[in-house]
Design a protein around this motif. Structure first.
Motif, PDB file in Angstrom:
ATOM      1  N   ASN A  33      43.521  55.501  98.792  1.00 17.45           N
ATOM      2  CA  ASN A  33      43.982  55.424 100.172  1.00 17.45           C
ATOM      3  C   ASN A  33      42.884  55.712 101.182  1.00 17.45           C
ATOM      4  N   ASP A  34      41.921  56.572 100.824  1.00 19.69           N
ATOM      5  CA  ASP A  34      40.863  56.938 101.757  1.00 19.69           C
ATOM      6  C   ASP A  34      39.829  55.841 101.913  1.00 19.69           C
ATOM      7  N   GLU A  35      39.493  55.193 100.836  1.00 19.33           N
ATOM      8  CA  GLU A  35      38.404  54.221 100.877  1.00 19.33           C
ATOM      9  C   GLU A  35      38.871  52.802 100.605  1.00 19.33           C
ATOM     10  N   ASN A  36      40.175  52.618 100.308  1.00 19.35           N
ATOM     11  CA  ASN A  36      40.749  51.290 100.102  1.00 19.35           C
ATOM     12  C   ASN A  36      39.969  50.473  99.079  1.00 19.35           C
ATOM     13  N   ARG A  37      39.724  51.086  97.917  1.00 22.63           N
ATOM     14  CA  ARG A  37      39.008  50.383  96.863  1.00 22.63           C
ATOM     15  C   ARG A  37      39.650  50.676  95.513  1.00 22.63           C
ATOM     16  N   VAL A  38      39.230  49.967  94.489  1.00 22.12           N
ATOM     17  CA  VAL A  38      39.835  50.098  93.166  1.00 22.12           C
ATOM     18  C   VAL A  38      39.642  51.510  92.635  1.00 22.12           C
ATOM     19  N   ARG A  39      40.698  52.061  92.087  1.00 23.24           N
ATOM     20  CA  ARG A  39      40.662  53.423  91.560  1.00 23.24           C
ATOM     21  C   ARG A  39      39.822  53.470  90.293  1.00 23.24           C
ATOM     22  N   GLN A  40      39.066  54.533  90.136  1.00 27.24           N
ATOM     23  CA  GLN A  40      38.239  54.759  88.957  1.00 27.24           C
ATOM     24  C   GLN A  40      38.870  55.852  88.106  1.00 27.24           C
ATOM     25  N   PHE A  41      38.909  55.635  86.780  1.00 31.58           N
ATOM     26  CA  PHE A  41      39.493  56.603  85.860  1.00 31.58           C
ATOM     27  C   PHE A  41      38.457  57.084  84.854  1.00 31.58           C
ATOM     28  N   THR A  42      38.515  58.351  84.506  1.00 32.73           N
ATOM     29  CA  THR A  42      37.661  58.905  83.460  1.00 32.73           C
ATOM     30  C   THR A  42      38.410  58.854  82.136  1.00 32.73           C
ATOM     31  N   TRP A  43      37.672  58.989  81.042  1.00 31.02           N
ATOM     32  CA  TRP A  43      38.318  58.993  79.730  1.00 31.02           C
ATOM     33  C   TRP A  43      39.257  60.185  79.584  1.00 31.02           C
ATOM     34  N   GLU A  44      38.913  61.290  80.227  1.00 39.62           N
ATOM     35  CA  GLU A  44      39.787  62.459  80.171  1.00 39.62           C
ATOM     36  C   GLU A  44      41.159  62.131  80.746  1.00 39.62           C
ATOM     37  N   GLU A  45      41.186  61.367  81.834  1.00 44.03           N
ATOM     38  CA  GLU A  45      42.461  60.962  82.424  1.00 44.03           C
ATOM     39  C   GLU A  45      43.193  59.969  81.535  1.00 44.03           C
ATOM     40  N   ILE A  46      42.458  58.996  81.016  1.00 48.78           N
ATOM     41  CA  ILE A  46      43.078  57.926  80.213  1.00 48.78           C
ATOM     42  C   ILE A  46      43.689  58.470  78.931  1.00 48.78           C
ATOM     43  N   ARG A  47      43.026  59.419  78.299  1.00 49.80           N
ATOM     44  CA  ARG A  47      43.534  59.962  77.040  1.00 49.80           C
ATOM     45  C   ARG A  47      44.812  60.765  77.222  1.00 49.80           C
ATOM     46  N   CYS A  48      45.107  61.151  78.437  1.00 55.06           N
ATOM     47  CA  CYS A  48      46.357  61.863  78.707  1.00 55.06           C
ATOM     48  C   CYS A  48      47.564  60.929  78.625  1.00 55.06           C
ATOM     49  N   HIS A  49      47.306  59.622  78.637  1.00 54.08           N
ATOM     50  CA  HIS A  49      48.388  58.625  78.616  1.00 54.08           C
ATOM     51  C   HIS A  49      48.397  57.922  77.262  1.00 54.08           C
ATOM     52  N   SER A  50      48.768  58.668  76.238  1.00 57.90           N
ATOM     53  CA  SER A  50      48.693  58.138  74.863  1.00 57.90           C
ATOM     54  C   SER A  50      49.966  58.393  74.079  1.00 57.90           C
ATOM     55  N   THR A  51      51.093  58.454  74.775  1.00 56.54           N
ATOM     56  CA  THR A  51      52.370  58.677  74.105  1.00 56.54           C
ATOM     57  C   THR A  51      53.204  57.404  74.106  1.00 56.54           C
ATOM     58  N   THR A  52      54.299  57.428  73.400  1.00 58.32           N
ATOM     59  CA  THR A  52      55.185  56.263  73.320  1.00 58.32           C
ATOM     60  C   THR A  52      55.721  55.872  74.696  1.00 58.32           C
ATOM     61  N   LYS A  53      56.001  56.864  75.540  1.00 51.02           N
ATOM     62  CA  LYS A  53      56.589  56.606  76.846  1.00 51.02           C
ATOM     63  C   LYS A  53      55.563  56.544  77.969  1.00 51.02           C
ATOM     64  N   VAL A  63      41.401  49.287  83.200  1.00 48.12           N
ATOM     65  CA  VAL A  63      42.461  50.150  82.700  1.00 48.12           C
ATOM     66  C   VAL A  63      43.820  49.493  82.936  1.00 48.12           C
ATOM     67  N   TYR A  64      44.662  49.501  81.894  1.00 50.42           N
ATOM     68  CA  TYR A  64      45.984  48.868  81.970  1.00 50.42           C
ATOM     69  C   TYR A  64      47.055  49.866  81.548  1.00 50.42           C
ATOM     70  N   ASP A  65      48.132  49.888  82.309  1.00 55.15           N
ATOM     71  CA  ASP A  65      49.311  50.677  81.960  1.00 55.15           C
ATOM     72  C   ASP A  65      50.322  49.726  81.318  1.00 55.15           C
ATOM     73  N   VAL A  66      50.406  49.782  79.972  1.00 57.44           N
ATOM     74  CA  VAL A  66      51.249  48.841  79.227  1.00 57.44           C
ATOM     75  C   VAL A  66      52.538  49.507  78.745  1.00 57.44           C
ATOM     76  N   THR A  67      52.902  50.591  79.398  1.00 54.74           N
ATOM     77  CA  THR A  67      54.092  51.342  78.979  1.00 54.74           C
ATOM     78  C   THR A  67      55.333  50.467  78.929  1.00 54.74           C
ATOM     79  N   LYS A  68      55.494  49.608  79.934  1.00 57.38           N
ATOM     80  CA  LYS A  68      56.721  48.813  80.062  1.00 57.38           C
ATOM     81  C   LYS A  68      56.562  47.376  79.542  1.00 57.38           C
ATOM     82  N   TRP A  69      55.514  47.121  78.783  1.00 60.15           N
ATOM     83  CA  TRP A  69      55.345  45.787  78.201  1.00 60.15           C
ATOM     84  C   TRP A  69      56.227  45.706  76.957  1.00 60.15           C
TER      85      TRP A  69
END
Length: 473
Positions: A33-53, A63-69
């Motif tokens: 929101n501050d800089e109006n550019r694509v969000r950057q993610f670290t591996w530490e953040e990405i690894r937190c999203h590794s569950t079934t849900k 980076v892709y959020d495929v939870t609802k695919w």
């Protein structure tokens, strides 16, 4: 991930309310929101999203959020296995049509991998990508029409010849045996050619691959294409990875490697229930022949019904209508059932000894997300020596290493890329294992004996320790 297809359904969201929430969340994630550019993610953040849900994965630093695919053609389990990980190499290996597949990913894109994150084993990944591009430039991903026409015809000819021998020469022991051998050859070889279609390695268009895949695995072989896809792409994505590769999830009957036996021993000691795993190398001779007639045959039908794969069920039905409208005319109903059982017994044995000789003897371990695609496949896979017989008998899966590295490559080209694979292995000091076919089959039993012995030693040690504790109370 899993496979490219022109028949893909548009990405499906669970419901309207979730769709609205997902869109709002995705917008907030992609744009800073501050800089109006694509969000950057670290591996530490990405690894937190590794569950079934909650499943995120990375492909080519995006980076892709495929939870609802919900309708991923390769199955939900493949996405789960790569949740919180870099799926780039698996994605490129399993999808022949990049431009077609990538458009489906746009729906799930939420940002980029931070540029400060350095990929593990990048030098090997770069060299392997160069090798893949070399294979493309040498047209090794282009199939030979003649090869596959002859392969498909010899399967249909063997099945027709089986019927012909029985009806022409009767049911005495010699024509009966000849017909049985012909039918077993047809079914076993059909297993290899449906594998080709399933990997989209025969036609340039996915539609024809899918159609012929359903025809051969359904009408000729009597199994579900979707069931095969669901199981097989998990295997390719994470070969010999405990609890991810379906081929390792067989603890009720077998324990593989040197880690599963220890785990099984602790469970057995705790709950007091166990199989004599130390004898698994012996009862393998019973379990392997019964795999098809008593397990796969029913699991594939159950899968098609539960997943509502009606087209698979149509092909399956046609298979049984075909067989049981022809064979009872000569053998009677009971005779046709006996003949069918024998086909499945020998076909299943053929399948098991070929496929397990490439994997069960190799390392079986827990998932290591830092392993590159190349190291993971070489760690879990070995080859059988090339010969005309070995190529035919195994459906060219004697080149299992090359097949796992390049799943969409037509099998008749594996030997052409083999020297370059060996060269890359030598550069990075990675073992490249190749064996005579007899030794490969023997190693199945020695591996099962070793794993069974590890289970027994651990189990007895735990039970003795438990007895000592109880006696001292």
């Amino acid at each position: 991930m899993g496979k490219g297809s022109k028949n893909w359904d548009p990405p499906t969201i669970v419901n309207d309310q979730q769709q609205d929430t997902s869109l709002l969340t995705t917008t907030d994630l992609i744009l800073n929101n501050d800089e109006n550019r694509v969000r950057q993610f670290t591996w530490e953040e990405i690894r937190c999203h590794s569950t079934t849900k909650d499943r995120w994965l990375v492909i080519d630093n995006r980076v892709y959020d495929v939870t609802k695919w919900l309708k991923h053609p390769g199955g939900q389990m493949v996405l789960r296995h790569y949740a919180g990980q870099d799926a780039s190499e698996a994605f490129h290996a399993l999808h022949p049509n990049m431009s077609h597949v990538k458009k489906y990913l746009k729906t799930f894109y939420i940002g980029d991998l931070s540029k400060d994150n350095i990929s593990d084993d990048q030098s090997l990944k770069d060299d392997f990508e160069q090798l893949r591009q070399k294979a493309i430039s040498k047209k090794l991903f282009q199939p030979s029409v003649l090869f596959f026409v002859l392969t498909c015809l010899h399967i249909l000819i063997c099945e027709f010849a089986a019927y012909f021998v029985l009806f022409q020469f009767g049911t005495s022991w010699l024509p009966y045996l000849i017909a049985l051998v012909l039918y077993i050859i047809a079914e076993a070889q059909c297993g290899w050619v449906q594998h080709d279609f399933g990997h989209l390695s025969v036609f340039k268009t996915s539609t024809w691959n899918h159609l012929l895949h359903q025809f051969y695995i359904g009408f000729v072989k009597g199994a579900s294409a979707n069931w095969w896809n669901n199981m097989h792409f998990q295997h390719h994505s994470k070969p010999n990875v405990i609890d991810k590769d379906p081929d390792t999830r067989i603890e009720p009957i077998f324990v593989l490697g040197d880690k599963i036996p220890i785990r099984a021993a602790h469970r057995n000691a705790k709950y007091g229930k166990n199989l004599p795993y130390h004898l698994q190398y012996l009862y393998f001779f019973i379990a392997a022949p019964l795999l098809f007639p008593l397990y796969f045959q029913f699991m594939t039908i159950k899968h098609a019904i539960n997943r509502q794969k009606w087209m698979d069920l149509v092909w399956l039905t046609l298979y049984y209508v075909k067989y049981f409208s022809i064979m009872p005319l000569k053998l009677g109903l009971i005779g046709a059932l006996k003949f069918y059982f024998l086909i499945r017994v020998f076909e299943g044995t053929w399948f098991v000894i070929v496929t397990q000789s490439n994997h069960v003897v190799m390392d079986v371990s827990h998932d290591d997300e830092k392993l590159s695609w190349f190291r993971m496949q070489l760690k879990a896979t070995c080859n059988i020596e090339k010969s005309y017989f070995n190529d035919w008998f195994t459906g060219h899966l004697n080149f299992q290493i090359e097949h796992h590295l390049f799943p969409t490559m037509p099998r008749h080209n594996y030997y052409k890329i083999q020297p370059d694979v060996i060269k890359l292995c030598r550069k990075y000091n990675i073992p490249y294992v190749v064996k005579p076919i007899g030794q490969a089959f023997i190693d199945i039993f020695t591996s099962l004996e070793k794993s069974g012995r590890m289970w027994r030693e651990t189990y007895e040690e735990l039970m003795n320790a438990s007895s000592s504790i109880k006696s001292n109370i």
